[in-house]
Design a protein around this motif. Structure first.
Motif, PDB file in Angstrom:
ATOM      1  N   VAL A  42      -8.501   1.335  -4.453  1.00 40.01           N
ATOM      2  CA  VAL A  42      -9.668   1.064  -3.622  1.00 40.01           C
ATOM      3  C   VAL A  42     -10.786   1.968  -4.117  1.00 40.01           C
ATOM      4  O   VAL A  42     -10.707   3.187  -3.974  1.00 40.01           O
ATOM      5  CB  VAL A  42      -9.389   1.323  -2.131  1.00 40.01           C
ATOM      6  N   ALA A  43     -11.794   1.378  -4.716  1.00 35.13           N
ATOM      7  CA  ALA A  43     -12.893   2.178  -5.241  1.00 35.13           C
ATOM      8  C   ALA A  43     -13.905   2.529  -4.161  1.00 35.13           C
ATOM      9  O   ALA A  43     -14.478   3.618  -4.170  1.00 35.13           O
ATOM     10  CB  ALA A  43     -13.582   1.424  -6.380  1.00 35.13           C
ATOM     11  N   HIS A  44     -14.143   1.618  -3.220  1.00 36.49           N
ATOM     12  CA  HIS A  44     -15.170   1.820  -2.193  1.00 36.49           C
ATOM     13  C   HIS A  44     -14.583   1.462  -0.821  1.00 36.49           C
ATOM     14  O   HIS A  44     -14.698   0.317  -0.373  1.00 36.49           O
ATOM     15  CB  HIS A  44     -16.397   0.957  -2.477  1.00 36.49           C
ATOM     16  N   PRO A  45     -13.944   2.400  -0.129  1.00 35.48           N
ATOM     17  CA  PRO A  45     -13.304   2.069   1.155  1.00 35.48           C
ATOM     18  C   PRO A  45     -14.253   1.437   2.164  1.00 35.48           C
ATOM     19  O   PRO A  45     -13.879   0.506   2.880  1.00 35.48           O
ATOM     20  CB  PRO A  45     -12.791   3.427   1.646  1.00 35.48           C
ATOM     21  N   ARG A  46     -15.498   1.918   2.225  1.00 33.90           N
ATOM     22  CA  ARG A  46     -16.425   1.370   3.210  1.00 33.90           C
ATOM     23  C   ARG A  46     -16.765  -0.095   2.930  1.00 33.90           C
ATOM     24  O   ARG A  46     -17.164  -0.830   3.842  1.00 33.90           O
ATOM     25  CB  ARG A  46     -17.722   2.180   3.228  1.00 33.90           C
ATOM     26  N   LEU A  47     -16.621  -0.504   1.680  1.00 35.01           N
ATOM     27  CA  LEU A  47     -16.943  -1.883   1.320  1.00 35.01           C
ATOM     28  C   LEU A  47     -16.122  -2.866   2.130  1.00 35.01           C
ATOM     29  O   LEU A  47     -16.629  -3.895   2.592  1.00 35.01           O
ATOM     30  CB  LEU A  47     -16.708  -2.100  -0.173  1.00 35.01           C
ATOM     31  N   LEU A  48     -14.853  -2.572   2.341  1.00 31.58           N
ATOM     32  CA  LEU A  48     -13.992  -3.477   3.092  1.00 31.58           C
ATOM     33  C   LEU A  48     -14.334  -3.500   4.575  1.00 31.58           C
ATOM     34  O   LEU A  48     -14.053  -4.473   5.269  1.00 31.58           O
ATOM     35  CB  LEU A  48     -12.528  -3.070   2.925  1.00 31.58           C
ATOM     36  N   LEU A  49     -14.924  -2.431   5.064  1.00 30.79           N
ATOM     37  CA  LEU A  49     -15.179  -2.326   6.492  1.00 30.79           C
ATOM     38  C   LEU A  49     -16.601  -2.712   6.875  1.00 30.79           C
ATOM     39  O   LEU A  49     -16.870  -2.995   8.040  1.00 30.79           O
ATOM     40  CB  LEU A  49     -14.920  -0.890   6.959  1.00 30.79           C
ATOM     41  N   ASP A  50     -17.524  -2.729   5.910  1.00 32.38           N
ATOM     42  CA  ASP A  50     -18.933  -2.964   6.220  1.00 32.38           C
ATOM     43  C   ASP A  50     -19.397  -4.388   5.954  1.00 32.38           C
ATOM     44  O   ASP A  50     -20.558  -4.714   6.198  1.00 32.38           O
ATOM     45  CB  ASP A  50     -19.816  -2.013   5.391  1.00 32.38           C
ATOM     46  N   LEU A  92       0.826  -1.207   0.000  1.00 35.30           N
ATOM     47  CA  LEU A  92       0.000   0.000   0.000  1.00 35.30           C
ATOM     48  C   LEU A  92       0.863   1.261   0.000  1.00 35.30           C
ATOM     49  O   LEU A  92       0.444   2.306   0.473  1.00 35.30           O
ATOM     50  CB  LEU A  92      -0.937  -0.002   1.209  1.00 35.30           C
ATOM     51  N   ALA A  93       2.090   1.151  -0.537  1.00 36.71           N
ATOM     52  CA  ALA A  93       2.946   2.344  -0.616  1.00 36.71           C
ATOM     53  C   ALA A  93       2.336   3.392  -1.533  1.00 36.71           C
ATOM     54  O   ALA A  93       2.549   4.585  -1.349  1.00 36.71           O
ATOM     55  CB  ALA A  93       4.339   1.959  -1.093  1.00 36.71           C
ATOM     56  N   GLY A  94       1.603   2.943  -2.550  1.00 35.53           N
ATOM     57  CA  GLY A  94       0.838   3.849  -3.400  1.00 35.53           C
ATOM     58  C   GLY A  94      -0.621   3.446  -3.357  1.00 35.53           C
ATOM     59  O   GLY A  94      -0.944   2.256  -3.446  1.00 35.53           O
ATOM     60  N   LEU A  95      -1.519   4.413  -3.199  1.00 40.50           N
ATOM     61  CA  LEU A  95      -2.945   4.110  -3.076  1.00 40.50           C
ATOM     62  C   LEU A  95      -3.739   5.055  -3.961  1.00 40.50           C
ATOM     63  O   LEU A  95      -3.594   6.281  -3.856  1.00 40.50           O
ATOM     64  CB  LEU A  95      -3.399   4.256  -1.622  1.00 40.50           C
ATOM     65  N   GLN A  96      -4.580   4.482  -4.814  1.00 39.29           N
ATOM     66  CA  GLN A  96      -5.440   5.287  -5.678  1.00 39.29           C
ATOM     67  C   GLN A  96      -6.896   5.003  -5.337  1.00 39.29           C
ATOM     68  O   GLN A  96      -7.319   3.849  -5.264  1.00 39.29           O
ATOM     69  CB  GLN A  96      -5.193   4.972  -7.158  1.00 39.29           C
ATOM     70  N   PHE A  97      -7.654   6.053  -5.108  1.00 38.55           N
ATOM     71  CA  PHE A  97      -9.080   5.905  -4.856  1.00 38.55           C
ATOM     72  C   PHE A  97      -9.794   5.870  -6.199  1.00 38.55           C
ATOM     73  O   PHE A  97     -10.209   6.891  -6.743  1.00 38.55           O
ATOM     74  CB  PHE A  97      -9.585   7.043  -3.981  1.00 38.55           C
ATOM     75  N   ALA A  98      -9.922   4.685  -6.748  1.00 46.08           N
ATOM     76  CA  ALA A  98     -10.505   4.494  -8.078  1.00 46.08           C
ATOM     77  C   ALA A  98     -10.711   3.007  -8.295  1.00 46.08           C
ATOM     78  O   ALA A  98     -10.304   2.175  -7.469  1.00 46.08           O
ATOM     79  CB  ALA A  98      -9.590   5.059  -9.162  1.00 46.08           C
ATOM     80  N   ALA A  99     -11.348   2.666  -9.422  1.00 45.05           N
ATOM     81  CA  ALA A  99     -11.594   1.265  -9.742  1.00 45.05           C
ATOM     82  C   ALA A  99     -10.330   0.541 -10.176  1.00 45.05           C
ATOM     83  O   ALA A  99     -10.274  -0.692 -10.140  1.00 45.05           O
ATOM     84  CB  ALA A  99     -12.652   1.159 -10.834  1.00 45.05           C
TER      85      ALA A  99
END
Length: 407
Positions: A181-189, A158-165
């Motif tokens: 990571v397109a949907h951060p909440r998806l991993l937590l919910d 996770l040295a580089g992280l893009q909020f996208a599909a």
């Protein structure tokens, strides 16, 4: 590079129904762990999707040629945010960004581009993301190459992280340091499935081997995001938009010591016909109102968040857009693809104010503004002064002096 969007997740669940159980356990366990405590320099890249118009961003209010070229979309002098002694004014919807400039934490570089620029979305983006005009373009991006060869980040996925599909070219690397990571909440919910067994360990090939790799990366992402939920971002007024919420996640990840060195966010969307983007062939004034309001409000919240967390001094935010726009407006109250534009930079150690040369409407290339600053000069300064890396080890062309945006 694993694409962590909803469609891919559903495909993976079809292969192994126990995967949600693993991810849910990883997220739940995150609260018991500790952040890595990374406290080095961080870069936040923001793509202005569509090709941003620099002339309606930094307005040459004393140049009659600007008002003649744009009879319906020129911003009246009285409505701009005047820059004292410069003959320039900012777009009125950049008021929040102007406050960051006044605080000494933001700048706008004028006239950014490169010679004989492409006016194609895909090619223009490719050039800015790889820092190269070669064809074919390099397989990996300029910051992906940094992560590959110069970043002391070990095997951190996770040295580089893009909020996208998917991971764009900027963070594309050969060593798997970046993911999306397109949907951060998806991993937590996700709810654990009672009684589900873990995915078997051991040597696997084909689809199950790939599934194990995805599983491990999901676990890492879940842990990092779980740690980030203890951040204080909810106390700050981030915009309720994809960009604003991605920026809040970024602030929380930085605050809680995530090992991520580079974050990539996008402002604007081509997702639907009605989604606003900087590709302003029509209705430009209204689109800038929406997008610049989001950008300014988001940056104000982000800066306040990280200043309160004593983290702002180690953050540098840098924008790019695939090209600028034409000087003359078109028949749809917008502008068509052009050349040079502006670049936004913010952080605890930037040179504040308006940098570079103001737009010279007498110097045009096929209706677009000629660049006065090559974007690779800015990248070279960021690599050298911010990341402590020899630019020659990362950039293809090394004969231009760096353009200083970092103090």
């Amino acid at each position: 590079m694993t694409v962590l969007n909803r469609r891919e997740m559903l495909k993976l669940f079809a292969l192994a129904p126990t995967l949600p159980h693993f991810v849910a356990r990883s997220a739940a366990a995150a609260g018991a762990g500790t952040a890595s405590g990374y406290d080095g320099p961080v870069i936040v890249v923001v793509r202005f999707l569509g090709g941003n118009d620099g002339l309606n961003s930094v307005v040459p209010v004393h140049d009659d040629r600007y008002y003649r070229a744009r009879p319906t979309i020129a911003i009246p002098k009285r409505e701009t945010i005047r820059e004292a002694g410069s003959g320039l004014g900012l777009n009125p919807w950049l008021m929040d960004y102007q406050r960051l400039i006044d605080d000494g934490h933001a700048a706008i570089v004028q006239g950014v581009g490169y010679p004989n620029s492409s006016r194609l979305h895909s090619r223009g983006t490719e050039i800015f993301e790889t820092a190269s005009v070669r064809e074919p373009a390099p397989a990996h991006g300029w910051l992906g190459r940094y992560l590959d060869h110069q970043c002391e980040c070990g095997a951190e996925p996770l040295a580089g992280l893009q909020f996208a599909a998917s991971v764009g070219r900027t963070l594309a690397s050969s060593s798997g340091h970046s993911q999306s990571v397109a949907h951060p909440r998806l991993l937590l919910d996700m709810d654990a499935r009672p009684g589900a067994a873990d995915v078997a360990t051991g040597s696997r090939t084909g689809r199950l081997d790939y599934l194990r790799q995805v599983e491990n990366r999901l676990g890492v992402a879940a842990r990092r995001l779980g740690q980030a939920t203890s951040g204080s971002g909810s106390r700050f007024d981030y915009p309720d938009s994809e960009f604003g919420q991605a920026l809040r996640w970024t602030g929380n990840l930085i605050e809680t010591g995530s090992p991520t060195r580079v974050y990539y966010l996008t402002l604007g969307s081509f997702a639907t016909f009605t989604s606003p983007s900087f590709d302003t062939h029509s209705n430009q004034l209204a689109v800038h109102e929406v997008l610049y309001s989001q950008f300014g409000a988001g940056l104000r919240a982000f800066a306040a968040h990280l200043r309160a967390a004593n983290q702002f001094q180690r953050v540098l935010l840098l924008s790019f857009s695939e090209f600028g726009r034409q000087v003359e407006e078109n028949g749809s109250h917008g502008t068509d693809h052009g050349d040079a534009s502006v670049l936004f930079v913010a952080g605890g150690r930037v040179r504040p104010g308006l940098l570079g040369e103001p737009a010279n409407l007498a110097r045009q290339h096929l209706g677009g503004l000629e660049p006065s600053v090559d974007f690779r000069q800015i990248y070279a300064n960021v690599l050298e002064k911010w990341l402590s890396v020899d630019p020659a080890a990362i950039l293809d062309e090394r004969n231009r002096p760096p353009f200083e945006v970092v103090l």
